[in-house]
Design an enzyme around this catalytic site. Structure first.
Site, short mmCIF file in Angstrom:
data_model
loop_
_atom_site.label_atom_id
_atom_site.label_comp_id
_atom_site.label_asym_id
_atom_site.label_seq_id
_atom_site.Cartn_x
_atom_site.Cartn_y
_atom_site.Cartn_z
N GLU A 9 -2.75 -90.67 12.19
CA GLU A 9 -2.33 -89.61 13.09
C GLU A 9 -3.40 -89.33 14.15
O GLU A 9 -4.59 -89.43 13.89
CB GLU A 9 -2.01 -88.34 12.29
CG GLU A 9 -0.78 -88.56 11.40
CD GLU A 9 -0.32 -87.33 10.65
OE1 GLU A 9 0.89 -87.13 10.56
OE2 GLU A 9 -1.16 -86.58 10.13
N CYS A 35 -10.25 -81.33 2.06
CA CYS A 35 -9.65 -82.09 3.16
C CYS A 35 -8.47 -82.90 2.65
O CYS A 35 -8.58 -83.64 1.66
CB CYS A 35 -10.70 -83.02 3.76
SG CYS A 35 -10.04 -84.05 5.08
N1 SAH Z 1 -15.16 -87.37 8.43
C1 SAH Z 1 -15.59 -86.67 9.59
C2 SAH Z 1 -14.52 -86.34 10.60
C3 SAH Z 1 -13.17 -85.89 10.14
S1 SAH Z 1 -12.75 -84.22 9.76
C4 SAH Z 1 -16.33 -85.43 9.18
O1 SAH Z 1 -16.38 -85.13 8.01
O2 SAH Z 1 -16.91 -84.78 10.03
C5 SAH Z 1 -13.02 -83.15 11.08
C6 SAH Z 1 -13.44 -81.75 10.61
O3 SAH Z 1 -12.39 -81.03 9.94
C7 SAH Z 1 -14.59 -81.83 9.63
O4 SAH Z 1 -15.55 -80.86 9.91
C8 SAH Z 1 -13.89 -81.53 8.33
O5 SAH Z 1 -14.79 -81.10 7.36
C9 SAH Z 1 -12.90 -80.47 8.76
N2 SAH Z 1 -11.83 -80.25 7.78
C10 SAH Z 1 -11.36 -81.11 6.86
N3 SAH Z 1 -10.39 -80.55 6.14
C11 SAH Z 1 -10.21 -79.30 6.61
C12 SAH Z 1 -9.30 -78.25 6.29
N4 SAH Z 1 -8.39 -78.38 5.33
N5 SAH Z 1 -9.41 -77.11 6.99
C13 SAH Z 1 -10.31 -76.99 7.98
N6 SAH Z 1 -11.16 -77.95 8.35
C14 SAH Z 1 -11.13 -79.10 7.66
#
Ligand code: SAH
Length: 370
Positions: free
Chosen positions: A102, A129
């Site tokens: 996505e 996540c």
């Molecule tokens: N793997 C990378 C990039 C992907 S996630 C990283 O960890 O940075 C992008 C952002 O969204 C990251 O800061 C991640 O921690 C956050 N994120 C993941 N799941 C989330 C959720 N359910 N609610 C809010 N933010 C979330």
């Protein structure tokens, strides 16, 4: 909107979307052409939006024939498009081997941000996540990464411009280092999209050796998914912390800020009710980041099915922000966008043919971060 049969039928050709300028120059030299052909090709593909080699009028007839026979401009295809009430768009894109990822476009008044995926699924197991719950299949190629920008911009047309890219979609970009760097080079190349390095952001959960490497080879903005101010909690939320604890992570951040005088690292901090959102947590965060030029981005937790967390209340998030503000820390609260189509952070799922489940523990013990 077509099926992946088309994509796989074209796979035997050399996909020109896999080359940044250097790679494209090397390719042309290899086939006995002059390196300046690279910038001509980049302009046709990314600026003129021409994908028919016959229409590339400044190339010789024989080169056009060669390209038609051996090469392709093969981008992922849009399978589903969803448009949220706030204008956010989410596309499900078909990659080869049945996988789908996505990509999200977030329009704002003065800019348009594309949130790009780097892997099919994710091999890390951050507990809050939803991508992590999908497991991991494979790295995306450079073509599949830059291809997200390519198809999104085509679909949006000339009126809505993509001005910013954040590598915050599915996957851990620093565990797909070379392909992500090639794609980011293309995003910033003046003969391609020409985005400034301040508008291309890579977000990492903290793959420390790759962060040092990135600082050496590619100057883009850096965001770090911090989410906790002490190792005990971060070990649980972001398990790669067990391998690269906070003091190592912050040393890599300090190394990165040497790239520019007023550079700041963005620290993402997801707000989880009763987990990491107390006044004491805020004070620990201030102490932790005291020696790192930082901006803090508080992200309200976005729930997904079977997530075991709740988002902190709005009052709690405001209070947390105020404590940081009072300590003169630049702090913003990320507005949740596209939540009616599950397009918000951590909600991207795609379709992942998981290969990792059995090996997850092993991978965590030995991340492939060479
Ligand atoms: N793997 C990378 C990039 C992907 S996630 C990283 O960890 O940075 C992008 C952002 O969204 C990251 O800061 C991640 O921690 C956050 N994120 C993941 N799941 C989330 C959720 N359910 N609610 C809010 N933010 C979330």
């Amino acid at each position: 909107m077509s099926s992946f049969v088309n994509v796989s039928a074209k796979l035997d050709k050399i996909n020109l979307l896999n080359f940044d300028r250097k790679g494209m120059e090397a390719f042309f030299i290899e086939i006995g052409e002059k390196p300046f052909r690279a910038t001509q090709l980049l302009k046709w593909i990314y600026q003129e939006d021409v994908d028919d080699f016959n229409l590339m009028t400044n190339l010789s007839k024989s080169l056009r024939t060669y390209l038609i026979e051996h090469c392709g401009i093969i981008a992922p295809e849009i399978v589903v498009e969803q448009i949220a009430s706030d204008g956010t768009r989410k596309w499900l894109l078909q990659m080869s081997c049945g996988n789908r990822v996505e990509t999200v476009f977030i329009p704002e008044e003065k800019r348009g941000t594309l949130c790009v995926s780097s892997q099919v699924g994710c091999a890390l197991a951050c507990t809050f996540c939803s991508t992590a719950q999908q497991g991991f299949n494979r790295n995306l190629s450079s073509a599949e990464i830059i291809g997200q920008l390519y198809v999104a911009q085509k679909r949006l047309g000339s009126e809505k411009k993509i001005t910013n890219v954040v590598m915050m979609g599915m996957g851990e970009p620093l565990l797909n280092f070379d392909n992500v760097v090639t794609a980011m080079n293309l995003m910033m190349d003046d003969f391609s999209y020409g985005l400034s390095k301040r508008r291309v952001t890579i977000s990492t959960s903290g793959v420390v050796p790759a962060m040092y490497r990135l600082t050496e080879v590619c100057d883009v903005s850096l965001a770090v998914s911090l989410h906790a101010a002490n190792d005990a909690l971060r070990d649980k939320l972001v398990p790669i912390n067990q391998k690269y604890p906070l003091h190592e992570l912050l040393a890599a951040c300090r190394d990165n800020v040497k790239l520019a005088p007023r550079r700041k690292i963005t620290f993402e901090y997801v707000m989880l009710k009763d987990i990491n959102d107390t006044d004491q947590d805020a004070r620990s965060l201030i102490k932790l980041l005291k020696n790192v030029p930082s901006k803090i981005n508080l992200i309200p937790f976005n729930p997904f099915p079977n997530s075991n967390y709740e988002c902190s209340t709005a009052e709690r998030i405001d209070r947390f922000r105020d404590i940081l503000h009072n300590a003169s820390m630049v702090t913003t609260i990320r507005r949740t966008r596209g939540d009616d189509i599950d397009a918000a952070c951590g909600q991207l799922v795609g379709k992942v043919q998981d290969k990792s489940r059995r090996h997850l523990k092993l991978q965590l013990a030995q991340p492939t971060d060479a």
